[in-house]
Design an enzyme around this catalytic site. Structure first.
Site, mmCIF file in Angstrom:
data_model
loop_
_atom_site.group_PDB
_atom_site.id
_atom_site.type_symbol
_atom_site.label_atom_id
_atom_site.label_comp_id
_atom_site.label_asym_id
_atom_site.label_seq_id
_atom_site.Cartn_x
_atom_site.Cartn_y
_atom_site.Cartn_z
ATOM 1 N N GLU A 256 0.915 -1.551 -0.012
ATOM 2 C CA GLU A 256 0.050 -0.065 -0.136
ATOM 3 C C GLU A 256 0.543 1.470 0.184
ATOM 4 O O GLU A 256 0.791 2.267 1.190
ATOM 5 C CB GLU A 256 -0.942 0.228 1.370
ATOM 6 C CG GLU A 256 -1.859 -0.939 0.756
ATOM 7 C CD GLU A 256 -2.420 -1.182 2.624
ATOM 8 O OE1 GLU A 256 -2.853 -0.274 3.638
ATOM 9 O OE2 GLU A 256 -4.071 -2.083 2.041
ATOM 10 N N GLU B 100 -5.148 -8.795 0.645
ATOM 11 C CA GLU B 100 -5.757 -8.107 1.936
ATOM 12 C C GLU B 100 -7.452 -7.915 1.581
ATOM 13 O O GLU B 100 -7.698 -7.568 1.046
ATOM 14 C CB GLU B 100 -5.419 -7.039 2.603
ATOM 15 C CG GLU B 100 -3.510 -6.947 3.091
ATOM 16 C CD GLU B 100 -2.985 -5.431 4.040
ATOM 17 O OE1 GLU B 100 -4.312 -4.834 5.062
ATOM 18 O OE2 GLU B 100 -2.150 -5.729 3.996
#
Ligand code: IFM
Length: 451
Positions: free
Chosen positions: A166, A355
């Site tokens: 991320e 995720e």
């Protein structure tokens, strides 16, 4: 309790964590501070001043935790490596830190669990933080050397590598919004950090190709699905902008070797010339990867708002009835749409959901159980979206549930529980929640029937 979900034979069911969120032992084994250790010590930066000092004590309990993962019936474990364990000081390799990860990987291997290793999940060594952190272009070179070291020591046993987790959070949330370490609030810095993070991804990719290892390397992006609140041209434009700084600012350089023109214009109007983007950088960043990791949690609905500091984008709150404990709307359909969009607009390389999961205010009941039915519904809904994407011909190879266990949720400290395994932080006792038992049934059925 059982589910009718069906996935292709080689589909991977996994669970995910990250180093700072679970390991603890922040000053053991030769590790020095990361920027998160420093940040947590600043009053007011994390919920009740929580830190990762002890976390889930995974550094000491890793063998027990790997056994728990094996018992869940999944086939893979995604974790990250703490850079300050490997290089606690400039130019100093720490064999003891590396040994921890070797032991972890050995434990996984013994139980036929496939490691998927993230090189960077936000715990930048403080000594690099002192050099300017991700604002310093040289940090991408240091990252390349760190990657090379990891590959040298673990590359034979680990065949799935994720360079970054991320980068939007490590740049925009950390240098622009200030919610994450190092807590700056400067948009020029956010853009600089984002660029250097991408550049460092290119460095790690280059190190991987040079190593001659035959596994897979990719990056994980947190992507969102953005919807305009109405069909008015202003709201539609706001949605395009929000999509620009959430998704396209990362997808375009990685897959098209360019930053999106419309966003460049908007950002330059705000922060001046983005002269930290140098000739050749985008070629480096866009070198071919083997897969893309997608982290998906929620969608956003946006409207035009001239007062908003997010380039005029206003976020419309969702109904509390459909939210997780993070206040994030549960919207599985958007996972399907997001995967379709990435595959149709950007790339045909394999995708992984690296995720997905939900925080709920779990309660340990008198019967010693945690009946987290909302989390089961969340995961089942998102897996159904993933299944639909595959049925439509999409190349999705795996799903990693966030998270294996409750852990340090960054600025929220331990106040948010994302785990399918409950952690009693006073005793460090782990208790399988109902969602863990549900996931175990699904993963075991998948493994044994192999349909
Ligand atoms: O806990 C985080 C993780 O570190 C990165 N992705 C989102 C998760 C939930 O907020």
């Amino acid at each position: 309790m059982s589910s009718s979900l069906r996935f292709p034979k080689n589909f991977i069911f996994g669970v995910a964590t990250s180093a700072y969120q679970i390991e603890g032992a922040t000053s053991e084994g030769g590790r020095t501070d990361s920027i998160w250790d420093t940040f947590c010590r600043v009053p007011g930066k994390t919920h009740s001043g929580h830190t990762g000092d002890i976390a889930c004590d995974h550094y000491h309990r890793y063998a027990e935790d790997v056994q728990t993962i094996a018992d869940l019936g999944v086939s893979s474990y995604r974790f990250s490596i703490a850079w300050p364990r490997i290089f606690p000081e400039k130019g100093k390799f720490n064999a003891e830190g590396m040994d921890f990860y070797k032991r972890l990987v050995d434990e996984l291997e013994k139980r036929q669990l496939k490691p998927a290793v993230t090189m960077y999940h936000w715990d930048l060594p403080e000594w690099l933080g002192q050099m300017g952190g991700w604002l310093n272009r040289d940090v991408s070179k240091y990252f390349g050397e760190y990657a090379e070291t990891l590959l040298h020591h673990l590359g034979v046993q680990v065949d799935t590598w994720i360079t970054h987790n991320e980068p939007w959070c490590a740049s925009f949330l950390s240098y622009g919004i200030g919610e994450h370490a190092p807590g700056h609030t400067d948009w020029r810095e956010a853009l600089t950090a984002a660029h250097h993070l991408l550049l460092s991804h290119g460095e790690a990719l280059q190190a991987y190709r040079a190593s001659g290892l035959g596994g897979n390397i990719g990056i994980t992006l947190n992507l969102g699905a953005v919807y305009p609140a109405s069909s008015s041209p202003e709201d539609v434009a706001a949605a395009r902008t929000a999509d620009g700084f959430t998704n396209r600012w990362f997808l375009d350089p990685l897959f098209r070797a360019q930053y999106p023109e419309d966003m460049l214009e908007k950002f330059e109007a705000r922060v001046g010339r983005v002269d930290f983007i140098r000739d050749g950088d985008l070629q480096h960043i866009s070198a071919p990867m083997d897969f893309l990791g997608v982290n998906y949690y929620t969608r956003s609905v946006v409207k035009a708002d001239v007062t908003s500091e997010f380039l005029g984008v206003g976020y419309v709150p969702s109904s509390p009835d459909s939210q997780t404990d993070m206040g994030w709307e549960v919207h599985p359909e958007s996972l399907y749409r997001l995967l379709k969009r990435v595959a149709s607009e950007y790339t045909d390389i394999p995708l992984y959901v690296t995720e997905n999961g939900a925080a709920y205010a779990d309660v340990l009941e008198d019967d010693g159980q945690i009946h987290d039915t909302a989390r089961i519904a969340y995961v089942e809904g998102h897996l159904a979206a993933a299944e639909r994407f595959i049925e439509d011909g999409g190349d999705l190879r795996g799903y990693y549930l966030w998270s294996l266990m409750d852990n340090f949720e960054w600025a929220y400290g331990y106040s948010k529980r994302f785990g399918i395994v409950y952690v009693d932080y006073d005793t460090q006792k782990r208790v399988l929640k109902d969602s863990a038992k549900w996931y175990r049934e699904l993963a075991t059925k998948h493994r044994t029937q192999l349909v």
